[in-house]
Structures are given as C-alpha cells and as structure tokens.
Design an enzyme around this catalytic site. Structure first.
Site, PDB file in Angstrom:
ATOM      1  N   GLU A 108       0.790  -1.238   0.000  1.00  0.00           N
ATOM      2  CA  GLU A 108       0.000   0.000   0.000  1.00  0.00           C
ATOM      3  C   GLU A 108       0.822   1.289   0.000  1.00  0.00           C
ATOM      4  O   GLU A 108       0.790   2.045   0.983  1.00  0.00           O
ATOM      5  CB  GLU A 108      -0.973   0.002   1.188  1.00  0.00           C
ATOM      6  CG  GLU A 108      -1.989  -1.108   1.122  1.00  0.00           C
ATOM      7  CD  GLU A 108      -3.185  -0.922   2.059  1.00  0.00           C
ATOM      8  OE1 GLU A 108      -3.166  -0.009   2.901  1.00  0.00           O
ATOM      9  OE2 GLU A 108      -4.156  -1.697   1.933  1.00  0.00           O
TER      10      GLU A 108
ATOM     11  N   GLU B 171      -5.165  -8.521   0.282  1.00  0.00           N
ATOM     12  CA  GLU B 171      -5.885  -8.257   1.541  1.00  0.00           C
ATOM     13  C   GLU B 171      -7.353  -8.006   1.243  1.00  0.00           C
ATOM     14  O   GLU B 171      -7.683  -7.317   0.279  1.00  0.00           O
ATOM     15  CB  GLU B 171      -5.372  -6.984   2.243  1.00  0.00           C
ATOM     16  CG  GLU B 171      -4.112  -7.130   3.015  1.00  0.00           C
ATOM     17  CD  GLU B 171      -3.709  -5.834   3.723  1.00  0.00           C
ATOM     18  OE1 GLU B 171      -4.585  -5.077   4.169  1.00  0.00           O
ATOM     19  OE2 GLU B 171      -2.495  -5.591   3.814  1.00  0.00           O
TER      20      GLU B 171
HETATM   21  C1  NOJ Z   1      -4.377  -2.264   4.965  1.00  0.00           C
HETATM   22  C2  NOJ Z   1      -3.050  -2.498   5.605  1.00  0.00           C
HETATM   23  O1  NOJ Z   1      -2.163  -3.072   4.708  1.00  0.00           O
HETATM   24  C3  NOJ Z   1      -3.134  -3.288   6.888  1.00  0.00           C
HETATM   25  O2  NOJ Z   1      -1.914  -3.150   7.527  1.00  0.00           O
HETATM   26  C4  NOJ Z   1      -4.311  -2.824   7.705  1.00  0.00           C
HETATM   27  O3  NOJ Z   1      -4.340  -3.409   8.963  1.00  0.00           O
HETATM   28  C5  NOJ Z   1      -5.566  -3.163   6.943  1.00  0.00           C
HETATM   29  N1  NOJ Z   1      -5.555  -2.481   5.667  1.00  0.00           N
HETATM   30  C6  NOJ Z   1      -6.858  -2.775   7.654  1.00  0.00           C
HETATM   31  O4  NOJ Z   1      -6.948  -1.411   7.774  1.00  0.00           O
END
Ligand code: NOJ
Length: 459
Positions: free
Chosen positions: A161, A356
């Site tokens: 991200e 994710e």
């Molecule tokens: C994106 C992130 O990569 C992760 O670290 C985070 O906990 C989750 N989204 C949920 O917000």
C-alpha cells in the site's frame, strides 16, 4: 468456480503482530517513534502486540488446524538491518528463518512482503524516502532478503500500500512518521519509493538462489458502476484509473502507483493536473520502476459508486444514509472485488492476488466462550461470491488472502479495531478462533464450493 490451484490464505504484517524483545537487537522504526510520541489511539503501541515473536509456533499450529495453507506475512526491515543499511542482525535472520521453516513444516506456503511500513528510524533521520539514497537503501535490503530467504521462500512482494505509507505518512500526517510535507515533496517521496520498488525487484532476482516470483501490493477503493449499463461501466472504469483527487489528497489513486510499475509511465491526466508539483522524471527512472513482475497484488476493502453524468463524465453517486458500513466506517461493497479485479486485469494483464480483504467488527467473547461474528461471515461470503463471479468470467485471479489471521495493532487506531478471524484476548494473549475462522476453513477446503452463491446455483 475457482480453479484447482487457487491460493486461499490469510495475511498479516510484522509490526502489527510481532512485538519486541529486549534482546532482539532490532532497530527502531518510524512507528515506534510515532507511538512513543502518543500519536496512536489512547497512547497505545506495538511493543507487545500479539507477542508473535514468542508464540509463532503455536500460531502456525493453529493456522494449520484452521486449514490455512498460504500465509502472506511481512518482515521488519529494522529487524534485519537495525540501522536500515550496514550491519545485518543475525538474530533477526534466524528468527525469520525459523518462522518460515515452522510454517512450511505445517504445510503453509510463505508469501513474504518486504515492506509493510516499518521504515527504519535511522534512515528517516537521514532524510527517509525524500533522500534519493533510499532507492539503494531499499535495494540493499532486498539483496539481504534474497540472500537469506530465497532458498525457502518463492513468493516475494516488495511493498504494501504505497498509497497509505506515502499519503497518510507524509501528506496527511495520520500515520508514521506523521509529516505533512505538501504535495511537491510527497510526489518526490512517491517517485523515490517507486524507484526503490524497481531496484528491489532487480536485487531480489539477482541475488535469489533460485527463480522466484515477485509482485507488488497497492490498494485503493474501487469505482463500481451504479448500473450495469455500458455507459456507467465505462464511467466507473475511467474514474477508477483517474487522478481525480485534489493535490492535498493526491496519493489516493490507483494509476499513479500502478501505471509506472506495470506500464512504464505515469498517467497522463495526473501529469497534467499535478504538473506544478512534479519533480523531473527521466527515461532511466521510468525503466527502473517498470521491472517485469510475475503477479500483481491488490488490497481491496471497499468501493464507491459511479455513473455517467449528463455531461458524459463520471459522476459520484451518494449512498443512502442507512447504507451498511463496517466498524471502520467503510461501505460494505462486495461488488468491489468483482469490478476491481476486472478493471485491473484489463489494464495490467497480470495474474492478480487479492493480497488483503476483510472487515473489522465489534467482536466479543460470548457466554459460551466462543466469538460469534455473523457479520464477518456474511461480509466474506458476499465478497468472495463476487470474486468468484470474476473468476467465472475468466479473469486471472490467482489467490485471496484474508486480512487478517488474528486481531492486531491497527496502526493509528491501536487495538480499537478487530480484523482477525482469530480473537486475541490481549491481557492473556489467548487466541480464540471466531466462527468466521471455522467458516473460512470450510471455504478453503471446498475451494469455494461452500460459498452461499453456489448453494443458490444448485437450487
Ligand atoms: C491495509 C493495511 O495493509 C493493513 O496493515 C491494515 O491493517 C488493513 N488495511 C486494515 O486497515
């Protein structure tokens, strides 16, 4: 239906679960400093988190019990190189090697993310991503990673991200290091980070002990068409890849972080819109960023609605006031998985992993000792059904990693959000699989056949 070799997994990141140990020799990261400054919810920090560095054997045993066969995790740069460059911390290498061997022993395939936001504090003090040397710092880190782990890991992801660590970290200041540097400097930061990604791909491949697979894991909300008319679909596609945000929020974009990586150039509309803030981009820079990759990862949690407006341009459609929202206050938008992978595949033509997807719910331990989370099951069932639709249409989706295995440190929100399918009772560190964990086990083991959409088809 999902193809036979579809990868079903869970995801996590180092900082959010590991915790620290006085003798671990790990260096500080920008997140340690950010937390110490009291900038996390209720002054919390990740010094203990899920205490995974002491409990990973039990955690992998539980993963195996829950039928999980692939695991996306990250390693902490500052645990391997306490100062970011220079001396390697052998204890860190030993720890991660042991973790990887342990998960493999349990039949779990590792997917290693190199950078999930643990930027070494020492390098931040030397200018961080704003310093062009960061490209070689990260490249050197990739070399160490390849030399030490490529014999036992096949899948690598360079960065997680960039939208968030760049945008929240340096533009908005809501994440570590908590800076608000203004658009011009942050475009330079993003450019350096993208070059660092490219350099890391080169170094991973160069120093790997065998052929490896390398990818990248950006994110963003997905523009979903309001109706399935040709016009609305086209409007959504245009919106998804456009640089529509004002300069003070420019990092919230798909194309700026993915076009250079997969196509070798920045998006035209962004180049025009943000021209006054942009550094110089050379041909060599773009070649470095544009390294061949084996797969694309994408973290997808939600989407927004777009239709074609009367003027022919994409138009944002408000959701009704009572629209279902997650605890994080993100709209529940299962169709975002379908449209997301469809649009991404059409544009970038690489096999896609959902690196994710998941949801934070208000989970509590019930009187019977279990954690019942029907909302999460419903959420995942709908999202995965939508993903299956994309697979059925022939889109090359290689796998899905549920965020996340166990509740953990949710960055600036500390422990106030629970995204896990395993409940963590922080005072005792007891792990309690939630109902969703048993549900997900069935989904993985049936290769998706147990999704409710397939029952309906059978009827
Ligand atoms: C994106 C992130 O990569 C992760 O670290 C985070 O906990 C989750 N989204 C949920 O917000």
């Amino acid at each position: 239906m999902f193809q036979k070799d579809f990868v079903w997994g869970v995801a996590s990141s180092a900082y959010q679960i590991e915790g620290r140990d006085e003798n671990d020799n790990r260096g500080e990261t920008v997140w340690d400093v950010f937390a110490k400054a009291g900038r996390v919810y209720e002054g919390q920090n990740a010094d203990v988190a899920c205490d995974h560095i002491h409990r990973y054997r039990e955690d992998f045993a539980l993963m195996q019990e829950l039928g999980i066969t692939s695991y996306r995790f990250s390693i902490n740069w500052a645990r391997i190189l306490p100062e970011g460059t220079g001396a390697v911390n052998e204890k860190g290498i030993e720890l991660y090697r042991d973790m990887i061997l342990e998960m493999k022993k349990r039949g779990i395939t590792p997917y290693l993310t190199m950078f999930h936001w643990e930027f070494p504090q020492k390098l931040y003090e030397k200018g961080g991503w704003l310093n062009e040397e960061s490209i070689e710092w990260f490249g050197n880190y990739a070399k160490v990673v390849a030399e030490n782990f490529s014999d036992i890991v096949e899948y690598f992801i360079t960065m997680n991200e960039p939208q968030c660590f760049v945008g929240f970290g340096y533009l908005k200041g809501a994440h570590a290091p908590g800076d608000q540097l203004g658009p011009a400097k942050v475009f330079q930061i993003a450019h350096n980070a993208l070059k660092a990604h490219g350099r890391a791909v080169q170094m991973l491949r160069k120093y790997a002990k065998r052929p490896i697979k390398v990818g990248y894991a950006p994110t963003c909300g997905v523009a979903c068409p309001y109706t399935e008319s040709k016009e609305d679909i086209e409007a959504a596609r245009t919106a998804y890849f456009s640089c529509s945000q004002p300069a003070e929020n420019w990092a919230w974009t798909v194309a700026w972080f993915s076009d250079p990586v997969f196509l070798g150039h920045y998006p035209e509309d962004g180049l025009k819109k943000y021209a006054e803030y942009l550094p110089e981009f050379t041909k060599e820079d773009m070649e470095l960023i544009h390294q061949p990759l084996d797969f694309m990862g994408q973290n997808i949690y939600t989407g927004y609605l777009i239709r074609q407006g009367e003027d022919g341009n994409p138009q944002f459609v408000e959701r009704p006031a009572d629209f279902p929202m997650t605890v994080t206050n993100w709209p529940v938008a299962p169709e975002s998985l379908y449209w997301g992978v469809k649009f991404l595949y059409e544009r970038y033509h690489l096999p896609i992993f959902i690196t994710e997807n998941g949801v934070s719910c208000r989970d509590t331990i019930a009187g019977d000792g279990g954690v019942h989370d029907p909302d999460r099951v419903e959420f995942l069932d709908q999202y995965l059904s939508s993903l299956q639709k994309a697979v059925d249409e022939g889109i090359d989706v290689a796998g899905y990693f549920l965020w996340t295995f166990m509740d953990n440190f949710e960055w600036a929100k500390g422990y106030s959000e629970r995204f896990g399918i395993v409940y963590v009772d922080y005072p005792t560190q007891r792990r309690i699989p939630k109902d969703s964990a048993y549900w997900y086990k069935e989904i993985c083991q049936s290769n998706g056949a147990k999704l409710s959409c397939n029952d309906k088809q059978k009827e």
